[in-house]
Design a protein around this motif. Structure first.
Motif, PDB file in Angstrom:
ATOM      1  N   VAL A  58       7.022 118.214  57.088  1.00 46.54           N
ATOM      2  CA  VAL A  58       6.978 117.311  55.951  1.00 46.54           C
ATOM      3  C   VAL A  58       6.607 118.142  54.733  1.00 46.54           C
ATOM      4  CG1 VAL A  58       5.983 115.197  54.994  1.00 46.54           C
ATOM      5  CG2 VAL A  58       6.222 115.431  57.483  1.00 46.54           C
ATOM      6  N   HIS A  59       7.377 117.981  53.644  1.00 45.07           N
ATOM      7  CA  HIS A  59       7.193 118.779  52.438  1.00 45.07           C
ATOM      8  C   HIS A  59       7.214 117.877  51.206  1.00 45.07           C
ATOM      9  CE1 HIS A  59       8.492 122.230  55.013  1.00 45.07           C
ATOM     10  NE2 HIS A  59       9.270 121.289  55.521  1.00 45.07           N
ATOM     11  N   ARG A  60       6.611 118.319  50.140  1.00 42.16           N
ATOM     12  CA  ARG A  60       6.693 117.560  48.891  1.00 42.16           C
ATOM     13  C   ARG A  60       8.140 117.511  48.415  1.00 42.16           C
ATOM     14  NH1 ARG A  60       1.899 116.082  46.914  1.00 42.16           N
ATOM     15  NH2 ARG A  60       0.074 117.411  47.226  1.00 42.16           N
ATOM     16  N   ALA A 120      11.587 107.360  56.794  1.00 40.70           N
ATOM     17  CA  ALA A 120      11.151 106.051  56.339  1.00 40.70           C
ATOM     18  C   ALA A 120       9.629 105.928  56.366  1.00 40.70           C
ATOM     19  CB  ALA A 120      11.785 104.954  57.192  1.00 40.70           C
ATOM     20  N   LEU A 121       9.007 106.478  57.418  1.00 44.02           N
ATOM     21  CA  LEU A 121       7.538 106.459  57.491  1.00 44.02           C
ATOM     22  C   LEU A 121       6.941 107.177  56.293  1.00 44.02           C
ATOM     23  CD1 LEU A 121       4.968 105.859  59.338  1.00 44.02           C
ATOM     24  CD2 LEU A 121       5.161 108.254  59.997  1.00 44.02           C
ATOM     25  N   TRP A 122       7.458 108.353  55.991  1.00 47.01           N
ATOM     26  CA  TRP A 122       6.892 109.137  54.896  1.00 47.01           C
ATOM     27  C   TRP A 122       7.261 108.583  53.529  1.00 47.01           C
ATOM     28  CZ3 TRP A 122       2.969 112.381  55.167  1.00 47.01           C
ATOM     29  CH2 TRP A 122       2.565 112.755  56.460  1.00 47.01           C
ATOM     30  N   ASP A 123       8.360 107.821  53.443  1.00 46.38           N
ATOM     31  CA  ASP A 123       8.644 107.092  52.206  1.00 46.38           C
ATOM     32  C   ASP A 123       7.562 106.047  51.959  1.00 46.38           C
ATOM     33  OD1 ASP A 123      10.948 108.546  51.758  1.00 46.38           O
ATOM     34  OD2 ASP A 123      12.301 107.006  52.556  1.00 46.38           O
ATOM     35  N   GLU A 124       7.130 105.407  53.036  1.00 50.36           N
ATOM     36  CA  GLU A 124       6.069 104.400  52.916  1.00 50.36           C
ATOM     37  C   GLU A 124       4.742 105.067  52.565  1.00 50.36           C
ATOM     38  OE1 GLU A 124       4.605 100.458  55.421  1.00 50.36           O
ATOM     39  OE2 GLU A 124       6.450 101.520  55.982  1.00 50.36           O
ATOM     40  N   VAL A 125       4.486 106.236  53.160  1.00 51.53           N
ATOM     41  CA  VAL A 125       3.285 106.998  52.799  1.00 51.53           C
ATOM     42  C   VAL A 125       3.295 107.307  51.308  1.00 51.53           C
ATOM     43  CG1 VAL A 125       2.069 109.192  53.100  1.00 51.53           C
ATOM     44  CG2 VAL A 125       3.027 108.016  55.092  1.00 51.53           C
ATOM     45  N   LEU A 129       2.271 104.402  49.137  1.00 55.33           N
ATOM     46  CA  LEU A 129       0.842 104.095  49.220  1.00 55.33           C
ATOM     47  C   LEU A 129      -0.034 105.135  48.535  1.00 55.33           C
ATOM     48  CD1 LEU A 129       0.684 102.888  52.941  1.00 55.33           C
ATOM     49  CD2 LEU A 129       0.474 101.463  50.887  1.00 55.33           C
ATOM     50  N   THR A 130       0.487 106.356  48.378  1.00 51.89           N
ATOM     51  CA  THR A 130      -0.333 107.446  47.847  1.00 51.89           C
ATOM     52  C   THR A 130       0.145 107.960  46.494  1.00 51.89           C
ATOM     53  OG1 THR A 130       0.991 109.088  49.052  1.00 51.89           O
ATOM     54  CG2 THR A 130      -0.986 108.234  50.152  1.00 51.89           C
ATOM     55  N   GLY A 131       1.248 107.401  45.985  1.00 48.82           N
ATOM     56  CA  GLY A 131       1.781 107.866  44.714  1.00 48.82           C
ATOM     57  C   GLY A 131       2.350 109.271  44.802  1.00 48.82           C
ATOM     58  N   THR A 132       2.925 109.593  45.956  1.00 47.22           N
ATOM     59  CA  THR A 132       3.493 110.919  46.183  1.00 47.22           C
ATOM     60  C   THR A 132       4.925 110.760  46.694  1.00 47.22           C
ATOM     61  OG1 THR A 132       2.562 110.923  48.430  1.00 47.22           O
ATOM     62  CG2 THR A 132       1.259 111.983  46.687  1.00 47.22           C
ATOM     63  N   VAL A 171      -1.458 108.750  55.740  1.00 46.83           N
ATOM     64  CA  VAL A 171      -2.115 108.569  54.438  1.00 46.83           C
ATOM     65  C   VAL A 171      -3.409 109.373  54.387  1.00 46.83           C
ATOM     66  CG1 VAL A 171      -3.333 106.875  53.001  1.00 46.83           C
ATOM     67  CG2 VAL A 171      -1.063 106.338  53.928  1.00 46.83           C
ATOM     68  N   ARG A 172      -4.146 109.383  55.504  1.00 46.06           N
ATOM     69  CA  ARG A 172      -5.391 110.168  55.541  1.00 46.06           C
ATOM     70  C   ARG A 172      -5.086 111.662  55.448  1.00 46.06           C
ATOM     71  NH1 ARG A 172      -8.869 112.340  54.329  1.00 46.06           N
ATOM     72  NH2 ARG A 172     -11.078 112.373  54.890  1.00 46.06           N
ATOM     73  N   ILE A 173      -4.016 112.104  56.094  1.00 45.19           N
ATOM     74  CA  ILE A 173      -3.636 113.513  56.028  1.00 45.19           C
ATOM     75  C   ILE A 173      -3.316 113.918  54.594  1.00 45.19           C
ATOM     76  CG2 ILE A 173      -1.812 115.140  56.685  1.00 45.19           C
ATOM     77  CD1 ILE A 173      -1.740 113.694  59.418  1.00 45.19           C
ATOM     78  N   VAL A 174      -2.615 113.054  53.876  1.00 44.22           N
ATOM     79  CA  VAL A 174      -2.276 113.365  52.480  1.00 44.22           C
ATOM     80  C   VAL A 174      -3.535 113.608  51.665  1.00 44.22           C
ATOM     81  CG1 VAL A 174      -1.287 112.391  50.361  1.00 44.22           C
ATOM     82  CG2 VAL A 174      -0.040 112.215  52.521  1.00 44.22           C
ATOM     83  N   ARG A 175      -4.590 112.896  51.973  1.00 47.70           N
ATOM     84  CA  ARG A 175      -5.853 113.105  51.238  1.00 47.70           C
ATOM     85  C   ARG A 175      -6.423 114.496  51.460  1.00 47.70           C
ATOM     86  NH1 ARG A 175      -9.602 108.357  53.067  1.00 47.70           N
ATOM     87  NH2 ARG A 175     -11.154 109.754  52.138  1.00 47.70           N
ATOM     88  N   PHE A 176      -6.129 115.096  52.618  1.00 43.16           N
ATOM     89  CA  PHE A 176      -6.618 116.457  52.880  1.00 43.16           C
ATOM     90  C   PHE A 176      -5.897 117.498  52.022  1.00 43.16           C
ATOM     91  CE2 PHE A 176      -7.529 114.876  57.382  1.00 43.16           C
ATOM     92  CZ  PHE A 176      -8.899 114.801  57.186  1.00 43.16           C
ATOM     93  N   LEU A 177      -4.684 117.190  51.586  1.00 38.82           N
ATOM     94  CA  LEU A 177      -3.843 118.187  50.939  1.00 38.82           C
ATOM     95  C   LEU A 177      -4.227 118.405  49.479  1.00 38.82           C
ATOM     96  CD1 LEU A 177      -0.434 117.065  52.457  1.00 38.82           C
ATOM     97  CD2 LEU A 177      -1.803 119.052  53.121  1.00 38.82           C
ATOM     98  N   ASP A 178      -4.061 119.647  49.029  1.00 42.96           N
ATOM     99  CA  ASP A 178      -4.343 120.025  47.650  1.00 42.96           C
ATOM    100  C   ASP A 178      -3.294 119.374  46.742  1.00 42.96           C
ATOM    101  OD1 ASP A 178      -4.650 121.238  45.191  1.00 42.96           O
ATOM    102  OD2 ASP A 178      -4.744 123.279  45.986  1.00 42.96           O
ATOM    103  N   PRO A 179      -3.681 118.443  45.872  1.00 41.52           N
ATOM    104  CA  PRO A 179      -2.693 117.742  45.049  1.00 41.52           C
ATOM    105  C   PRO A 179      -1.994 118.641  44.033  1.00 41.52           C
ATOM    106  CG  PRO A 179      -4.919 117.189  44.350  1.00 41.52           C
ATOM    107  CD  PRO A 179      -5.056 117.984  45.618  1.00 41.52           C
ATOM    108  N   SER A 180      -2.581 119.807  43.729  1.00 36.38           N
ATOM    109  CA  SER A 180      -1.975 120.725  42.757  1.00 36.38           C
ATOM    110  C   SER A 180      -1.028 121.730  43.404  1.00 36.38           C
ATOM    111  CB  SER A 180      -3.077 121.478  41.999  1.00 36.38           C
ATOM    112  OG  SER A 180      -3.775 122.358  42.868  1.00 36.38           O
TER     113      SER A 180
END
Length: 308
Positions: free
Chosen positions: A305-307, A264-269, A272-275, A218-227
């Motif tokens: 891991v990819h969008r 499954a882990l990244w589905d849970e991520v 939690l992050t709306g991604t 979840v913290r790593i996702v915050r580092f990523l450019d949402p656009s």
């Protein structure tokens, strides 16, 4: 708990003297520990698989070929004083195996494009070997970032690669699992939020239990450019054909994945992050886990891991 501090605790806990040694003199105990270290996690001969790293030190760092071996031993022994772990003792910090990963080459292509200006963050970067390989491959080092919990490793990276004046990457002392705590670099880490295109994390997730992996992801996702829908997380770790929780040498809990549990882990991520994420695990051919014959279900794997 930081990755470096965890590794140190693991190796030290494995070296506690057995009960039959309780009456030995302190010098004898110390000598027996040295023997264990030499036999288990410290080797004198440079392994063949660091030949690419030796070439990198010659071509990127300008070290004469006749001096490279001595230079490597000197830096390794400085690192050993900080952290007596197999990662150091077996020269694994000089492995450039990531260069065979298709994701590395995908990252390199993006980083070499002038626009948009992609950025890469290396988690647990140690002495910055991946970052130096990217620099040698032509990447503008102002686009490179590294995080480690051990500041002395970051400093020794400059000594190893002799590039303090020319290497302009941003190196940060920080701990992803201790947000808000003093000395964890959280304020500095926040400055990276939303700016990264690529995150590399090798030998990272498999050190933690599921819940800590989730927190870190979840913290790593915050580092990523949402656009940026081309963002990518990649690396290597130990997986298992029988995924689940394991107990580490120090009694700590660790979760090892196969393809299904990694997704499954990244589905849970995502929840939690709306991604939404597509997580991939590929076993590395001819590479088992570091099992010493104890657990033949372990596998070294590369992941991405990819969008979705």
């Amino acid at each position: 708990m930081g990755v470096a501090s965890m590794r140190t605790k693991l190796i030290l806990s494995s070296l506690r003297p057995p009960s039959r040694c309780k009456n030995m003199a302190a010098d004898d105990i110390h000598e027996s520990h040295d023997a264990v270290l030499r036999g288990k996690v410290y080797i004198d001969t440079l392994p063949a698989d660091i030949l690419p790293a030796k070439k990198l030190l010659e071509k990127y760092s300008g070290i004469r070929s006749k001096d490279v071996d001595r230079h490597i031993h000197h830096v390794r022994d400085r690192m050993w004083e900080i952290q007596p772990h197999v990662f150091v003792g077996h020269f694994r910090f000089l492995s450039l195996g990531f260069t065979s990963d298709p994701c590395y080459h995908a990252a390199l292509r993006r980083l070499l494009q002038p626009k948009p200006a992609a950025r890469l963050l290396d988690l647990g970067c140690c002495v910055g070997q991946l970052l130096r390989q990217l620099a040698f491959d032509g990447v503008d080092t102002t686009r490179l970032y590294g995080i480690d919990v051990e500041p002395r490793f970051l400093d020794l990276g400059y000594e190893l690669f002799r590039d303090r004046r020319k290497f302009k990457a941003t190196l940060i002392i920080g701990d992803l699992l201790k947000p808000g705590e003093a000395g964890t670099g959280e304020e500095t880490l926040k400055a990276l939020d939303g700016r990264m295109s690529i995150v590399h994390a090798t030998s990272f997730f498999h050190l933690f239990a599921w819940e800590d992996q989730l927190r870190a992801a979840v913290r790593i996702v915050r580092f990523l450019d949402p656009s940026d829908y081309g963002v990518m997380i990649f690396g290597r770790q130990v997986g298992s054909t029988m995924p689940g929780e394991r107990k580490g040498p120090n009694g700590d809990r660790r979760y090892l994945h196969d393809q299904e549990t990694w997704q499954a882990l990244w589905d849970e991520v995502g929840k939690l992050t709306g991604t939404s994420w597509r997580a991939i695990i590929d076993p590395l051919e001819n590479e088992g886990g570091n099992t010493d014959g104890i657990d033949d279900t372990l596998r070294r794997v590369r992941f991405s891991v990819h969008r979705a």
